[in-house]
Design a protein around this motif. Structure first.
Motif, short mmCIF file in Angstrom:
data_model
loop_
_atom_site.label_atom_id
_atom_site.label_comp_id
_atom_site.label_asym_id
_atom_site.label_seq_id
_atom_site.Cartn_x
_atom_site.Cartn_y
_atom_site.Cartn_z
N LEU A 6 -4.94 9.47 -6.54
CA LEU A 6 -3.61 8.88 -6.40
C LEU A 6 -2.71 9.38 -7.52
O LEU A 6 -1.55 9.75 -7.29
CB LEU A 6 -3.68 7.35 -6.42
N THR A 24 -8.04 -3.82 -4.30
CA THR A 24 -7.44 -2.53 -4.70
C THR A 24 -8.15 -1.30 -4.14
O THR A 24 -7.50 -0.42 -3.58
CB THR A 24 -7.31 -2.47 -6.24
N ILE A 42 -7.22 -0.96 -0.47
CA ILE A 42 -5.84 -0.52 -0.26
C ILE A 42 -5.71 0.97 -0.56
O ILE A 42 -5.12 1.73 0.20
CB ILE A 42 -4.87 -1.29 -1.20
N GLN A 43 -6.32 1.39 -1.68
CA GLN A 43 -6.15 2.78 -2.11
C GLN A 43 -6.99 3.77 -1.31
O GLN A 43 -6.75 4.96 -1.35
CB GLN A 43 -6.44 2.89 -3.62
N THR A 66 -6.97 3.76 1.82
CA THR A 66 -6.16 4.06 3.00
C THR A 66 -5.52 5.44 2.81
O THR A 66 -4.96 5.72 1.77
CB THR A 66 -5.07 2.99 3.17
N SER A 118 -1.99 6.02 1.36
CA SER A 118 -1.56 5.27 0.18
C SER A 118 -0.75 6.14 -0.79
O SER A 118 0.18 5.65 -1.42
CB SER A 118 -2.75 4.62 -0.53
N GLY A 152 2.73 6.27 0.49
CA GLY A 152 3.40 4.99 0.24
C GLY A 152 3.88 4.92 -1.20
O GLY A 152 4.99 4.48 -1.48
N PRO A 163 2.94 -1.82 -1.69
CA PRO A 163 1.84 -1.08 -1.07
C PRO A 163 1.29 -1.69 0.21
O PRO A 163 0.88 -0.98 1.12
CB PRO A 163 0.76 -1.08 -2.16
N THR A 164 1.28 -3.03 0.31
CA THR A 164 0.72 -3.61 1.53
C THR A 164 1.65 -4.59 2.25
O THR A 164 1.42 -4.89 3.41
CB THR A 164 -0.61 -4.37 1.24
N PHE A 202 0.46 -0.50 6.34
CA PHE A 202 0.35 -0.38 4.88
C PHE A 202 1.22 0.76 4.40
O PHE A 202 1.49 1.70 5.15
CB PHE A 202 -1.08 0.02 4.49
N GLY A 203 1.58 0.70 3.14
CA GLY A 203 2.35 1.78 2.57
C GLY A 203 3.77 1.75 3.11
O GLY A 203 4.53 2.69 2.97
#
Lengths: 339, 404, 85
Positions: free
Chosen positions: A50, A102, A105-106, A108, A111, A114, B262-263, B390-391
């Motif tokens: 990331l 976390t 989420i990361q 994904t 991400s 995003g 982020p979400t 997401f994102g």
């Protein structure tokens, strides 16, 4: 353009930067100081790919001088492996209870996109492709369509990481050479498998050239699992007599025959392979494109990175043919011209 | 003038049916696919409802039209089942009969199978046929296996933008047609339930222990689902020359990013508002012409506020009929956009508005409520289908009745 | 109580990887979210995980979580209230 790679590509002069090499069969990125790019409060949760991805994207925006954010399109074959591995393990370790969100989420794939959008306050089009050796290339296609549809510019890139664990996993299905191989001698060690790598590369694409442009993309083709004949026909149809060829050759004897087809189609044209610099990964093609862009603009070849190249390299070159494939499945050809 | 893009074939598999007819049947009967998992290895089996396809992976092989073999993940099998139906429905016996691209969507690839084997895969002392699953973890695996079996050799791609993935796949395919790159595209997504994803959403504390209640004041989260859906898209000139049966038109689409969190979506639904507005503008239709909105409606606290606000901002006092079909199918993530696009076509074809199950109390933040009973014989001409991920990735599609 | 708060601060710094923050920088009553430490909703989920992993206290309702996680003081008070006397 901007690149974080196993070479010194993020800062300084690439035409004098010494070549980084390894005999561990794994080339890892040289990581820059992230603090000038990412606020500490955002940095603390982010895992490696990331940070690498976001920082490269931000540096690319700086490099382009463009201040209004536009569409963001990326490709990644594997996304954040660290986060995926961590979440799988924490599910087992904590028996599915008390899990931090976390890593999920990361893990994904979109991400990084995003995060770029969030940091740039960019509300335009946003897309992420996840298709091995076609990940970056589909992002490129999407971006070229966006320019056709009227976008003034796009931020287009790719990011990939290799972890120790994933290196081991892929070694079980023959991705890497069994013997430790000096990356500098990659092309003379013919055996099954290659060496692993990683990196992030971003480009700003526009529909109109400027004096700052690195190169023009004037041809682009993807081929999925072609036969040797189909590849040969496609290569010959694609272009005639480029000044230089940049190839994804990687010392893997299993798929070398595709590069031999390339040799046959373009006999006598000098070739520079780049995988000894960045290793093999899903989106290594983006690194190859970056290298071609650097060379076309500077009209110079980073000679120190190609010590084995005994061929007569042209002093000036206006067109480059780029050809790469990923384990014989996804084949890509690009034609680049000097602006 | 760019080509119009028509939908000429649809195929799907979800918790409420193994094909389009099965789905329509249970939508009409208002039968939810939610229940408790038979197949995921999780401590939440009897705690968190899911909408699972009612077949063990072994029995999906016949639906996928292939003999039982190692290396085929549930994600791939669901995808193949839906793909077979879509091609058949479009009358395509050989995808090579015309240049045809394939744009797939997936959020976690073959995680459904690899998560069971992962600790063997990383253990040098373990060996065996499980090694054939190593390369199934990434998202391209299911795409390529489907492509290789049915014979796609032109353009292929896999998109992963979380819950909006297959809406983006449809958009990408439509754009390729409009640019004249290929005359025919098959687009959609496939998603199998995994322990990974279930724990992921549970760690975000947005999974409901009850059956999900979109747009309800008492909602506490989503339920996950699985399935796959593909749509055959054809450019107008190709469809006419080919004499294709046209089901509907993909008349508008838009993808925007919210750049908010982020979400979580923004409380006022900026991204949703923009995506719907721009997609409708592209379709050339007015706000009044929208008959129905198949909302994203996940039943998470944030989504429904955000999406509801966006509806009120865009349509003012005259918000069209809307419902979330997630209480039927669960949230099928990468497949959701394509599944709901097919539901939108069914609404148009059969004059139906599907009910938003499990709704009883209007949200305090909103002045609007979803449709709660099945409406039949209702003229549906233009549908907006929303998918937000997401994102901050927001995608809206406009699907219109084909009128020549 | 003081001991608990000190330990809690160290645990918060570690769990959220607040690299440039020292325990003494965190005021007992300062808001953890928004202005104060500048934490966000994902941090609040991570702090609930901290409570679960370190103190075996499960917070089910996110709304309740928000009250507990206002400050180090409120977290410590909550932990104490849940522990056997």
């Amino acid at each position: 353009m901007a690149a974080i790679s196993p070479q010194s590509t993020f800062e300084g002069d690439i035409f004098s930067a010494p070549m980084v090499h390894t005999d561990s069969n794994l080339l890892s990125c040289i990581e820059p100081d992230y603090k000038p790019f990412i606020p500490g409060n955002s940095l603390r949760r982010m895992t490696r790919v990331l940070k690498i991805g976001l920082t490269t994207a931000l540096k690319c925006i700086q490099d382009s001088g463009i201040t209004t954010p536009g569409p963001i399109v990326t490709g990644t074959g594997k996304g954040s492996l660290q986060d995926t591995e961590k979440f799988i393990k924490e599910i087992a370790e904590y028996k599915e209870t008390a899990l931090n969100p976390t890593p999920f989420i990361q893990s994904t794939y979109n991400s990084v996109n995003g995060l770029i959008a969030l940091q740039q306050k960019c509300t335009a089009y946003n897309n992420t492709f996840v298709h091995r050796g076609f990940s970056f290339e589909n992002a490129l296609l999407d971006s070229m369509m966006l320019l056709q549809e009227g976008a003034s510019h796009t931020l287009t890139g790719a990011f990939e990481e290799i972890t120790k664990e994933h290196f081991y996993i892929k070694s079980r299905i023959g991705f890497w050479k069994e013997q430790p191989t000096d990356s500098r001698a990659l092309y003379t060690h013919f055996s099954p498998g290659t060496i692993a790598g990683e990196g992030a590369t971003f480009f700003t694409l526009t529909g109109t050239p400027s004096s700052d442009s690195y190169a023009a993309i004037t041809g682009f083709k993807m081929l999925y699992k072609p036969t040797a004949e189909k590849l040969s026909v496609a290569l010959k149809d694609f272009t005639t007599a480029p000044d230089l060829i940049i190839s994804g050759r990687n010392g893997d004897s299993t798929y070398e025959h595709y590069y031999e087809t390339l040799d046959q189609c373009f006999q006598g044209i000098p070739q520079l392979p780049f995988k000894h610099l960045c290793g093999e990964y899903d989106t290594a093609g983006a690194f190859g494109l970056w290298l071609a862009g650097q060379m076309l603009k500077a009209q110079q070849i980073p000679q120190q990175w190609f010590p084995f190249s005994t061929e007569h390299l042209p002093a000036n070159f206006n067109s480059i043919l780029f050809y790469n494939h990923f384990y014989g499945e996804q084949h890509v050809m690009l034609k680049l011209e000097r602006v | 003038m760019a080509e119009r893009v028509f939908i000429t074939g649809i195929g799907m598999i979800t918790a409420i049916g193994d094909n389009v007819a099965g789905n329509l049947h249970h939508l009409r009967l208002q039968h939810s696919g939610l229940g408790y998992s038979q197949y995921i290895d999780t401590i939440y089996k009897d705690v968190l409802p899911v909408a699972e396809v009612k077949h063990a992976s072994e029995s999906l092989f016949p639906l996928a039209g292939i003999p039982v073999k190692e290396g085929y993940t549930r994600t791939t099998l669901l995808g193949l089942a839906a793909m077979r139906e879509a091609l058949q429905h479009a009358g395509i016996t050989d995808v090579q009969s015309a240049p045809t691209g394939f744009i797939n969507a997936s959020t976690v690839g073959g995680m459904c199978d690899t998560e069971k084997l992962y600790f063997d895969i990383i253990n040098p002392e373990k060996n065996g046929s499980f090694l054939q699953y190593i390369d199934t973890l990434d998202c391209a695996d299911c795409t390529q296996r489907v492509a290789d079996i049915v014979g796609f050799s032109e353009h292929i791609a896999t998109i992963s933008t979380a819950c909006s993935s297959s809406a983006n796949a449809l958009m990408f395919g439509a754009r390729m047609i409009k640019q004249g790159l290929l005359p025919r595209m098959v687009c959609g997504g496939t998603e199998a339930l995994t322990r990974f994803t279930l724990n992921g959403f549970n760690s975000l504390k947005n999974v409901d222990k009850q059956f999900c209640r979109p747009f309800d004041q008492q909602r506490t989260g989503l339920n996950l689902g699985e399935g796959a859906a593909y749509l055959v898209l054809e450019g107008e000139s190709f469809a006419r020359a080919n004499n294709s049966r046209i089901l509907a038109e993909l008349s508008g689409y838009c993808n925007t990013n919210e750049a908010f969190h982020p979400t979580s979506p923004s409380p006022d639904g900026d991204g949703a508002y923009e995506a719907m507005k721009m997609a409708l503008a592209m379709s050339g239709h007015s706000l009044e012409e929208v008959s129905y909105i198949n909302v994203h409606g996940t039943a998470t606290l944030n989504n429904d506020v955000s999406e509801g606000k966006a509806l009120e901002r865009l349509f003012g006092e005259n918000v069209p009929l809307f419902s979330s079909t997630k209480p039927f199918t669960g949230h099928t993530l990468a497949a959701a956009g394509a599944i709901e696009a097919i539901y939108s076509i069914l609404a148009i074809q059969h004059g139906l508005i599907f009910p938003n199950l499990n709704f009883s109390e209007r949200m305090e933040e909103l002045n609007i409520s979803p449709v709660t009973t099945l409406m039949e014989g209702y003229p549906v001409n233009h549908v907006i289908s929303n998918s937000f991920g997401f994102g901050g990735n927001n995608a809206s599609l406009v699907i219109s009745k084909y009128e020549g | 109580m003081e001991e608990l708060k000190k330990k809690l601060k160290e645990q918060i710094i570690e769990a959220l990887n607040l690299q440039d923050t020292k325990p003494e920088d965190i005021d007992d009553n300062a808001a953890l979210f928004g202005e104060g430490l500048g934490l966000d909703s994902i941090d609040s989920l991570e702090l609930m995980v901290l409570l679960e992993r370190q103190y075996h206290i499960k917070v089910e309702d996110p709304r309740e979580g928000r009250k507990i996680l206002q400050s180090v003081q409120s977290m410590a008070e909550f932990i104490q209230s849940k522990q056997p006397a």
